[in-house]
Write a protein that holds these residues in place. Structure first.
Motif, PDB file in Angstrom:
ATOM      1  N   LYS A  43     -13.829  -9.516 -13.914  1.00  0.00           N
ATOM      2  CA  LYS A  43     -14.782  -8.574 -14.493  1.00  0.00           C
ATOM      3  C   LYS A  43     -14.508  -7.209 -13.881  1.00  0.00           C
ATOM      4  O   LYS A  43     -14.421  -7.073 -12.669  1.00  0.00           O
ATOM      5  CB  LYS A  43     -16.212  -9.035 -14.222  1.00  0.00           C
ATOM      6  CG  LYS A  43     -16.606 -10.245 -15.058  1.00  0.00           C
ATOM      7  CD  LYS A  43     -18.032 -10.678 -14.793  1.00  0.00           C
ATOM      8  CE  LYS A  43     -18.476 -11.728 -15.805  1.00  0.00           C
ATOM      9  NZ  LYS A  43     -17.557 -12.888 -15.881  1.00  0.00           N
ATOM     10  N   GLY A  45     -14.736  -2.695 -13.936  1.00  0.00           N
ATOM     11  CA  GLY A  45     -15.468  -1.479 -14.248  1.00  0.00           C
ATOM     12  C   GLY A  45     -14.454  -0.353 -14.379  1.00  0.00           C
ATOM     13  O   GLY A  45     -13.322  -0.473 -13.912  1.00  0.00           O
ATOM     14  N   TRP A  89     -14.672  -7.465 -24.626  1.00  0.00           N
ATOM     15  CA  TRP A  89     -15.583  -6.324 -24.559  1.00  0.00           C
ATOM     16  C   TRP A  89     -16.947  -6.648 -25.157  1.00  0.00           C
ATOM     17  O   TRP A  89     -17.045  -7.308 -26.188  1.00  0.00           O
ATOM     18  CB  TRP A  89     -14.981  -5.131 -25.302  1.00  0.00           C
ATOM     19  CG  TRP A  89     -13.747  -4.600 -24.657  1.00  0.00           C
ATOM     20  CD1 TRP A  89     -12.485  -5.136 -24.719  1.00  0.00           C
ATOM     21  CD2 TRP A  89     -13.642  -3.448 -23.829  1.00  0.00           C
ATOM     22  NE1 TRP A  89     -11.598  -4.374 -23.979  1.00  0.00           N
ATOM     23  CE2 TRP A  89     -12.280  -3.330 -23.431  1.00  0.00           C
ATOM     24  CE3 TRP A  89     -14.560  -2.489 -23.397  1.00  0.00           C
ATOM     25  CZ2 TRP A  89     -11.837  -2.293 -22.615  1.00  0.00           C
ATOM     26  CZ3 TRP A  89     -14.107  -1.458 -22.589  1.00  0.00           C
ATOM     27  CH2 TRP A  89     -12.757  -1.377 -22.206  1.00  0.00           C
ATOM     28  N   ASN A  92     -23.985  -3.984 -22.616  1.00  0.00           N
ATOM     29  CA  ASN A  92     -24.961  -4.573 -21.702  1.00  0.00           C
ATOM     30  C   ASN A  92     -26.256  -4.948 -22.422  1.00  0.00           C
ATOM     31  O   ASN A  92     -26.493  -4.546 -23.568  1.00  0.00           O
ATOM     32  CB  ASN A  92     -25.229  -3.640 -20.510  1.00  0.00           C
ATOM     33  CG  ASN A  92     -25.795  -2.295 -20.934  1.00  0.00           C
ATOM     34  OD1 ASN A  92     -26.686  -2.215 -21.775  1.00  0.00           O
ATOM     35  ND2 ASN A  92     -25.279  -1.221 -20.335  1.00  0.00           N
ATOM     36  N   VAL A 109     -19.423  -3.372 -21.189  1.00  0.00           N
ATOM     37  CA  VAL A 109     -19.098  -4.283 -20.087  1.00  0.00           C
ATOM     38  C   VAL A 109     -17.910  -5.122 -20.566  1.00  0.00           C
ATOM     39  O   VAL A 109     -17.815  -5.457 -21.748  1.00  0.00           O
ATOM     40  CB  VAL A 109     -20.284  -5.199 -19.713  1.00  0.00           C
ATOM     41  CG1 VAL A 109     -21.389  -4.396 -19.070  1.00  0.00           C
ATOM     42  CG2 VAL A 109     -20.826  -5.937 -20.922  1.00  0.00           C
ATOM     43  N   TYR A 110     -17.012  -5.444 -19.652  1.00  0.00           N
ATOM     44  CA  TYR A 110     -15.820  -6.141 -20.104  1.00  0.00           C
ATOM     45  C   TYR A 110     -15.183  -6.985 -19.015  1.00  0.00           C
ATOM     46  O   TYR A 110     -15.429  -6.796 -17.819  1.00  0.00           O
ATOM     47  CB  TYR A 110     -14.793  -5.149 -20.658  1.00  0.00           C
ATOM     48  CG  TYR A 110     -14.359  -4.061 -19.704  1.00  0.00           C
ATOM     49  CD1 TYR A 110     -13.166  -4.147 -18.994  1.00  0.00           C
ATOM     50  CD2 TYR A 110     -15.150  -2.927 -19.524  1.00  0.00           C
ATOM     51  CE1 TYR A 110     -12.761  -3.132 -18.146  1.00  0.00           C
ATOM     52  CE2 TYR A 110     -14.756  -1.910 -18.670  1.00  0.00           C
ATOM     53  CZ  TYR A 110     -13.552  -2.018 -17.986  1.00  0.00           C
ATOM     54  OH  TYR A 110     -13.171  -1.017 -17.133  1.00  0.00           O
ATOM     55  N   THR A 111     -14.384  -7.943 -19.487  1.00  0.00           N
ATOM     56  CA  THR A 111     -13.619  -8.818 -18.610  1.00  0.00           C
ATOM     57  C   THR A 111     -12.153  -8.714 -19.000  1.00  0.00           C
ATOM     58  O   THR A 111     -11.811  -8.818 -20.187  1.00  0.00           O
ATOM     59  CB  THR A 111     -14.076 -10.286 -18.766  1.00  0.00           C
ATOM     60  OG1 THR A 111     -15.454 -10.382 -18.449  1.00  0.00           O
ATOM     61  CG2 THR A 111     -13.275 -11.196 -17.848  1.00  0.00           C
TER      62      THR A 111
END
Length: 219
Positions: A43, A45, A89, A92, A109-111
């Motif tokens: 995860k 940022g 993607w 939140n 927010v993304y992984t």
């Protein structure tokens, strides 16, 4: 571990050649069924994006190279080309509650992830991760996880050009879904990066866009 039909000791598995339907998408929307696959994930940022990408690739290549040196490799093992970087993607929870149709980058927010061959399991991942943490220490390595993810029925499309222009492709995908009697399941979508943004100009970016769908409910 049983030998998987996707892999053979007789050849090097290259995703560009052997999994075209999933990775070499067309420039028009199409349906695709995506089964469960294994991934190394982190995860991320915006402030740590580059560090997270570096950590993922350190592990991806660490797994590939250490497997080539092992005396006892997993069942089904063959050499392979490292899979491309992907991003999952979403927005939140607060943004979902007040969603107006426009996405603010600050709400994303993304992984990040890189797919792994079927013969790699969590035990092997943990073993190689410990080696990589010693040889190439990184503060982000400890955050990398091993997961199995499934998408199922999806619509995908190859987006050509800058990331900022992706809404144009998503609009085509949305229209395609409606014409096929399908609903997009959520705001979440997947991006598969076929080009390295550090090495090519934005107009040459190639990105597979994909989101999950389901049949529309019958009134």
């Amino acid at each position: 571990m049983a030998k998987d039909s996707h892999y053979s000791a007789d050849f090097k598995h290259e995703w560009r050649k052997h999994e075209k339907a999933l990775y070499l998408a067309k420039t028009k929307p199409q349906m695709v069924e995506v089964p469960a696959f294994k991934f190394i994930t982190v995860k991320a940022g915006y402030e740590a994006f580059s560090e997270c990408v570096a950590a993922l690739y350190s592990l991806a290549y660490g797994l590939k190279m250490n497997l080539k040196k092992m005396a006892n490799v997993p069942a089904g093992y063959t050499d392979y080309t490292v899979y491309p970087l992907e991003g999952l993607w979403d927005i939140n929870e607060q943004a979902k509650k007040s969603f107006t149709g426009t996405i603010n980058k600050d709400d994303l927010v993304y992984t990040l992830m890189i797919r792994q061959p079927d013969f790699i399991d969590e035990s092997l991942f943990n073993e190689i991760k410990a080696l990589v943490e010693v040889k190439k220490p990184s503060p982000r390595l400890s955050s990398v996880s091993f997961e199995t993810l499934s998408e199922g029925p999806c619509i995908q499309m190859l987006h050509l050009g800058p990331f900022e222009d992706e809404p144009l492709s998503f609009s085509q995908m949305k229209n395609f879904a409606e014409n096929e009697g399908l609903n997009r399941i959520s705001k979440m979508h997947r991006e598969i990066y076929l080009t390295d943004a550090r090495r090519v100009s934005p107009e040459k970016y190639k990105t597979v866009l994909r989101f999950q769908v389901e049949p529309k409910a019958i009134a």
